[in-house]
Design a protein around this motif. Structure first.
Motif, PDB file in Angstrom:
ATOM      1  N   GLY A   9       0.818  -1.212   0.000  1.00  0.00           N
ATOM      2  CA  GLY A   9       0.000   0.000   0.000  1.00  0.00           C
ATOM      3  C   GLY A   9       0.848   1.257   0.000  1.00  0.00           C
ATOM      4  O   GLY A   9       0.529   2.231  -0.695  1.00  0.00           O
ATOM      5  N   LEU A  10       1.940   1.249   0.773  1.00  0.00           N
ATOM      6  CA  LEU A  10       2.835   2.410   0.792  1.00  0.00           C
ATOM      7  C   LEU A  10       3.500   2.633  -0.566  1.00  0.00           C
ATOM      8  O   LEU A  10       3.661   3.772  -1.006  1.00  0.00           O
ATOM      9  CB  LEU A  10       3.897   2.240   1.876  1.00  0.00           C
ATOM     10  N   ILE A  11       3.877   1.555  -1.225  1.00  0.00           N
ATOM     11  CA  ILE A  11       4.497   1.668  -2.556  1.00  0.00           C
ATOM     12  C   ILE A  11       3.511   2.276  -3.540  1.00  0.00           C
ATOM     13  O   ILE A  11       3.869   3.164  -4.327  1.00  0.00           O
ATOM     14  CB  ILE A  11       5.010   0.295  -3.032  1.00  0.00           C
ATOM     15  N   ILE A  12       2.269   1.835  -3.503  1.00  0.00           N
ATOM     16  CA  ILE A  12       1.244   2.384  -4.400  1.00  0.00           C
ATOM     17  C   ILE A  12       1.020   3.868  -4.115  1.00  0.00           C
ATOM     18  O   ILE A  12       0.913   4.686  -5.043  1.00  0.00           O
ATOM     19  CB  ILE A  12      -0.067   1.579  -4.275  1.00  0.00           C
ATOM     20  N   ILE A  13       0.966   4.242  -2.844  1.00  0.00           N
ATOM     21  CA  ILE A  13       0.778   5.654  -2.481  1.00  0.00           C
ATOM     22  C   ILE A  13       1.948   6.493  -2.978  1.00  0.00           C
ATOM     23  O   ILE A  13       1.760   7.600  -3.511  1.00  0.00           O
ATOM     24  CB  ILE A  13       0.594   5.796  -0.955  1.00  0.00           C
ATOM     25  N   LEU A  14       3.181   6.007  -2.848  1.00  0.00           N
ATOM     26  CA  LEU A  14       4.349   6.744  -3.331  1.00  0.00           C
ATOM     27  C   LEU A  14       4.342   6.898  -4.849  1.00  0.00           C
ATOM     28  O   LEU A  14       4.697   7.954  -5.374  1.00  0.00           O
ATOM     29  CB  LEU A  14       5.632   6.060  -2.866  1.00  0.00           C
ATOM     30  N   ILE A  15       3.926   5.864  -5.556  1.00  0.00           N
ATOM     31  CA  ILE A  15       3.860   5.940  -7.019  1.00  0.00           C
ATOM     32  C   ILE A  15       2.808   6.959  -7.448  1.00  0.00           C
ATOM     33  O   ILE A  15       3.047   7.776  -8.348  1.00  0.00           O
ATOM     34  CB  ILE A  15       3.572   4.544  -7.623  1.00  0.00           C
ATOM     35  N   ILE A  16       1.653   6.955  -6.780  1.00  0.00           N
ATOM     36  CA  ILE A  16       0.599   7.926  -7.105  1.00  0.00           C
ATOM     37  C   ILE A  16       1.078   9.349  -6.811  1.00  0.00           C
ATOM     38  O   ILE A  16       0.862  10.269  -7.610  1.00  0.00           O
ATOM     39  CB  ILE A  16      -0.697   7.598  -6.338  1.00  0.00           C
ATOM     40  N   ALA A  17       1.761   9.556  -5.680  1.00  0.00           N
ATOM     41  CA  ALA A  17       2.285  10.875  -5.347  1.00  0.00           C
ATOM     42  C   ALA A  17       3.327  11.317  -6.360  1.00  0.00           C
ATOM     43  O   ALA A  17       3.375  12.490  -6.751  1.00  0.00           O
ATOM     44  CB  ALA A  17       2.878  10.864  -3.946  1.00  0.00           C
ATOM     45  N   LEU A  18       4.164  10.403  -6.826  1.00  0.00           N
ATOM     46  CA  LEU A  18       5.178  10.718  -7.828  1.00  0.00           C
ATOM     47  C   LEU A  18       4.533  11.143  -9.142  1.00  0.00           C
ATOM     48  O   LEU A  18       4.974  12.089  -9.785  1.00  0.00           O
ATOM     49  CB  LEU A  18       6.105   9.515  -8.035  1.00  0.00           C
ATOM     50  N   VAL A  19       3.459  10.464  -9.535  1.00  0.00           N
ATOM     51  CA  VAL A  19       2.764  10.803 -10.783  1.00  0.00           C
ATOM     52  C   VAL A  19       2.070  12.158 -10.660  1.00  0.00           C
ATOM     53  O   VAL A  19       2.117  12.981 -11.570  1.00  0.00           O
ATOM     54  CB  VAL A  19       1.746   9.690 -11.152  1.00  0.00           C
ATOM     55  N   ILE A  20       1.437  12.410  -9.517  1.00  0.00           N
ATOM     56  CA  ILE A  20       0.686  13.653  -9.345  1.00  0.00           C
ATOM     57  C   ILE A  20       1.612  14.864  -9.217  1.00  0.00           C
ATOM     58  O   ILE A  20       1.423  15.880  -9.894  1.00  0.00           O
ATOM     59  CB  ILE A  20      -0.241  13.557  -8.113  1.00  0.00           C
ATOM     60  N   PHE A  21       2.613  14.793  -8.347  1.00  0.00           N
ATOM     61  CA  PHE A  21       3.444  15.960  -8.062  1.00  0.00           C
ATOM     62  C   PHE A  21       4.714  16.023  -8.901  1.00  0.00           C
ATOM     63  O   PHE A  21       5.316  17.083  -9.032  1.00  0.00           O
ATOM     64  CB  PHE A  21       3.812  15.982  -6.571  1.00  0.00           C
ATOM     65  N   GLY A  22       5.171  14.934  -9.432  1.00  0.00           N
ATOM     66  CA  GLY A  22       6.396  14.923 -10.222  1.00  0.00           C
ATOM     67  C   GLY A  22       7.618  14.768  -9.345  1.00  0.00           C
ATOM     68  O   GLY A  22       7.588  15.027  -8.144  1.00  0.00           O
TER      69      GLY A  22
END
Length: 77
Positions: A9-22
């Motif tokens: 779950g943490l990995i998925i959250i980090l990937i989503i944050a990376l996509v959204i914020f860059g």
């Protein structure tokens, strides 16, 4: 609620944050989040120490001072 996230779950959250914020904004967001947590921790330490000092003040008993009462002589006429 946060106890059930786990590593995937943490990995998925980090990937989503990376996509959204860059990749350029992510370190700045992390620093801001860390500073916010540090300020919150310092503020709560102040509250806890205030509560402890109030409890210490309540436990202190005031000293009782004995006052000698002078006897008045009654005048009988």
């Amino acid at each position: 609620m946060l106890q059930n996230i786990g590593v995937p779950g943490l990995i998925i959250i980090l990937i989503i944050a990376l996509v959204i914020f860059g990749p350029s904004k992510l370190p700045a967001i992390g620093r801001a989040f860390g500073n916010t947590l540090a300020e919150f921790k310092n503020a709560t330490k102040g509250l806890v120490s205030d509560d402890e000092s109030e409890h210490k003040q309540e436990k202190v008993k005031p000293e009782l001072i004995a006052i000698e009462k002078k006897e008045e002589k009654s005048v009988v006429s």
